[in-house]
Scaffold this active site. Structure first.
Site, mmCIF file in Angstrom:
data_model
loop_
_atom_site.group_PDB
_atom_site.id
_atom_site.type_symbol
_atom_site.label_atom_id
_atom_site.label_comp_id
_atom_site.label_asym_id
_atom_site.label_seq_id
_atom_site.Cartn_x
_atom_site.Cartn_y
_atom_site.Cartn_z
ATOM 1 C CD GLU A 174 17.339 -20.197 13.813
ATOM 2 O OE1 GLU A 174 16.556 -20.962 14.384
ATOM 3 O OE2 GLU A 174 17.418 -18.982 14.074
ATOM 4 C CD GLU A 363 15.390 -16.527 10.808
ATOM 5 O OE1 GLU A 363 14.983 -16.403 11.979
ATOM 6 O OE2 GLU A 363 15.438 -17.603 10.207
HETATM 7 P P1 P53 Z 1 9.756 -17.247 16.594
HETATM 8 C C1 P53 Z 1 15.168 -19.768 18.558
HETATM 9 C C2 P53 Z 1 16.123 -18.774 18.678
HETATM 10 C C3 P53 Z 1 16.399 -17.953 17.639
HETATM 11 C C4 P53 Z 1 15.735 -18.126 16.443
HETATM 12 O O1 P53 Z 1 11.265 -17.175 16.097
HETATM 13 C C5 P53 Z 1 14.821 -19.131 16.319
HETATM 14 C C6 P53 Z 1 14.519 -19.953 17.368
HETATM 15 C C7 P53 Z 1 13.464 -20.975 17.248
HETATM 16 O O2 P53 Z 1 12.201 -20.415 17.369
HETATM 17 O O3 P53 Z 1 14.192 -19.426 15.158
HETATM 18 C C8 P53 Z 1 14.274 -18.586 14.061
HETATM 19 O O4 P53 Z 1 8.937 -17.549 15.398
HETATM 20 C C9 P53 Z 1 13.749 -19.402 12.911
HETATM 21 C C10 P53 Z 1 12.438 -18.948 12.374
HETATM 22 C C11 P53 Z 1 11.626 -18.338 13.494
HETATM 23 C C12 P53 Z 1 12.347 -17.097 13.982
HETATM 24 O O5 P53 Z 1 13.633 -17.426 14.448
HETATM 25 O O6 P53 Z 1 9.749 -18.323 17.589
HETATM 26 O O7 P53 Z 1 14.693 -19.555 11.878
HETATM 27 O O8 P53 Z 1 11.809 -20.013 11.725
HETATM 28 O O9 P53 Z 1 10.318 -18.047 13.146
HETATM 29 C C13 P53 Z 1 11.613 -16.338 15.059
HETATM 30 O O10 P53 Z 1 9.444 -15.916 17.171
#
Ligand code: P53
Length: 469
Positions: A174, A363
């Site tokens: 990211e 993701e």
């Molecule tokens: P969490 C923001 C927006 C989209 C994805 O997020 C993001 C974020 C930052 O949090 O992060 C990604 O754990 C990231 C992972 C993260 C996952 O999304 O806040 O690559 O490390 O855990 C989910 O629910």
């Protein structure tokens, strides 16, 4: 029709969110290790030193460092074709600036990668996922060009060491998070735009140099970029809303533009000029960027946004994810993220139209609280979320001809949330007995979604129905 035969189904994690063992076998402290636990209403603190009376969720996380054999066995049982994980830079170069790698750090990933390969699981390695060695703070982290050399040494060490075993790589997780959460992205504590743009510039150079090095070390390597999937719709068809939305998308899209095209887009150069920001360009950099464009585009997809004439063009709010507008046509998760499966088909088309490169969803998933009833977790809401997203991905492949390499859902096993540091925001097919304060046995329990995802993979995405056990 349907998913290609070699489609990479699997899951994705990040070292700091699962491994724990934060000082074991020579590992140094990382930026992630300095973050306390937060909540949807409480921002995570970043402390200068480890304060003994505070709880830092990454220090033990779900103890994957000691339980990886059990975890990979569970992924294999689900039939994973691919496992995306990150390597902790501070395990390999504990302070970030050493000249020789830490053998014990490499040894851990040797075991992990060999186990994946024995199980027919293709490793997809994120070289840098939201953690930088704390030792790089004395240089000013990514604000300093020296860090490019340190990163390159680290990346080359991985390419050499894992040659022939790892083919799929992502240079930075990211990368556009530099604009929204610069500490996570690059160990940058300043909110100053010039600092962030300097750090992002250095990451682009580092990524391009790594792509070049990775290709030279093994021409089979496929090295991708990773975009935090921020996609936004205009608030209305009013031309000012269209422009406001485009302004927002430009703030995000210049990152993949640079990494896929090999140069800064004009709209970004003009904006930097208006902001009086001069990029720290050295002779030869233009060639580096041009020669180091990526082989594929990967992205995370959780939500969509709405922007328009009244938005400032940047994300804001506690976790930097609010635009000011709410989409009345979609539901929101318990953590306020706008659930939009159809937006995934839109996103895939949007990115493919723009870059004409293979795509990978690395993701996607639903962060939700789970409850255990008689030892079971009936997470039909999670199945529902992923099912809808997979069927929209299928439309992009079948109806639009978008080349998609694979799909790795986020957090196939419950892990620490990046934004809030919570454990209760769970994404997994596998439950982990651990709470937001670090209490629990860390026992692994299969959820209903485990059985369902196994069926999805076994049928190569053809049978998405949930048949209650
Ligand atoms: P969490 C923001 C927006 C989209 C994805 O997020 C993001 C974020 C930052 O949090 O992060 C990604 O754990 C990231 C992972 C993260 C996952 O999304 O806040 O690559 O490390 O855990 C989910 O629910």
């Amino acid at each position: 029709m349907g998913f290609p035969d070699n489609f990479l189904w699997g899951g994705a994690t990040a070292a700091n969110q699962i491994e724990g063992a934060y000082l074991e076998d020579g590992k140094g402290l990382s930026t992630a290790d300095m973050m306390t636990a937060g909540s949807p209403t409480l921002k995570r603190d970043i402390t200068a030193v480890i304060e003994p009376d505070r709880y830092y969720p990454t220090h033990e996380a779900i103890d994957h460092y000691h339980r990886f054999e059990e975890d990979i066995a569970l992924f294999a049982e689900m039939g994973f074709k691919c496992y995306r994980f990150s390597i902790a830079w501070s395990r390999i170069f504990p302070q970030g600036d050493e000249t020789e790698p830490n053998a014990k750090g490499l040894a851990f990933y040797d075991k992990l990668i060999d186990l994946c390969l024995e199980n027919g699981i293709e490793p997809l390695v994120t070289i840098s996922h939201f953690e930088n060695p704390i030792g790089l703070q004395k240089y000013g982290s990514w604000e300093n060009r020296k860090v490019v050399d340190f990163y390159l040494r680290y990346a080359e060490t991985l390419f050499e060491h894992f040659r022939g075993r790892v083919t799929y790589w992502l240079t930075f997780n990211e990368i556009n998070v530099m604009s929204t959460m610069p500490w996570n992205a690059g160990g940058i504590s300043s909110a100053d735009e010039a600092v962030k743009m300097t750090a992002a510039y250095h990451q682009f150079i580092a990524s391009a140099l790594a792509v070049k090095a990775g290709r030279a070390i093994d021409p089979k390597n496929k090295i991708g970029m990773m975009y935090a999937g921020h996609f936004s719709y205009p608030n209305s068809c009013h031309p000012d809303d269209i422009q406001g939305n485009e302004d927002f998308m430009h703030k995000m899209m210049f990152y993949p533009d640079v990494q896929c095209r090999g140069y800064y887009p004009n709209y970004k150069l003009k904006e930097l000029e208006r902001q009086n920001i001069t990029l720290p360009v050295l002779p030869g950099d233009a060639e580096i960027l041009k020669e180091g464009t990526v082989d594929f585009v990967s992205f995370s997809y959780y939500m969509t946004h709405v922007c328009g004439k009244n938005t400032t063009g940047i994300l804001r709010g506690l976790n930097g994810l609010e635009t000011g507008y709410k989409n009345p046509h979609i539901e929101r998760s318990a953590w306020g993220w706008g659930i939009d499966p159809k937006g995934l088909r839109y996103a895939l088309n949007y990115l493919y139209d723009r870059y004409q490169l293979p795509l990978m969803i690395v993701e996607n998933g639903l962060g939700a609280a789970d409850t255990i009833v008689d030892g079971k977790i009936h997470d039909d809401y999670r199945i529902d979320y992923i099912r809808q997203h997979i069927s929209e991905m299928k439309k992009a492949i079948d109806l639009d001809g978008v080349p998609v390499l694979g799909y790795t859902s986020w957090g196939p096993i419950d892990l620490i949330s990046a934004s809030t540091g919570e454990m209760s925001k769970r994404y997994g097919f596998i439950y982990v007995d651990l709470d937001d304060e670090g209490n629990g046995t860390k026992q692994r329990i299969k959820k209903d979604s485990f059985v369902w995802y196994k069926q999805v993979i076994a049928t190569n995405g053809e049978d998405l129905d949930w048949k209650e056990a």
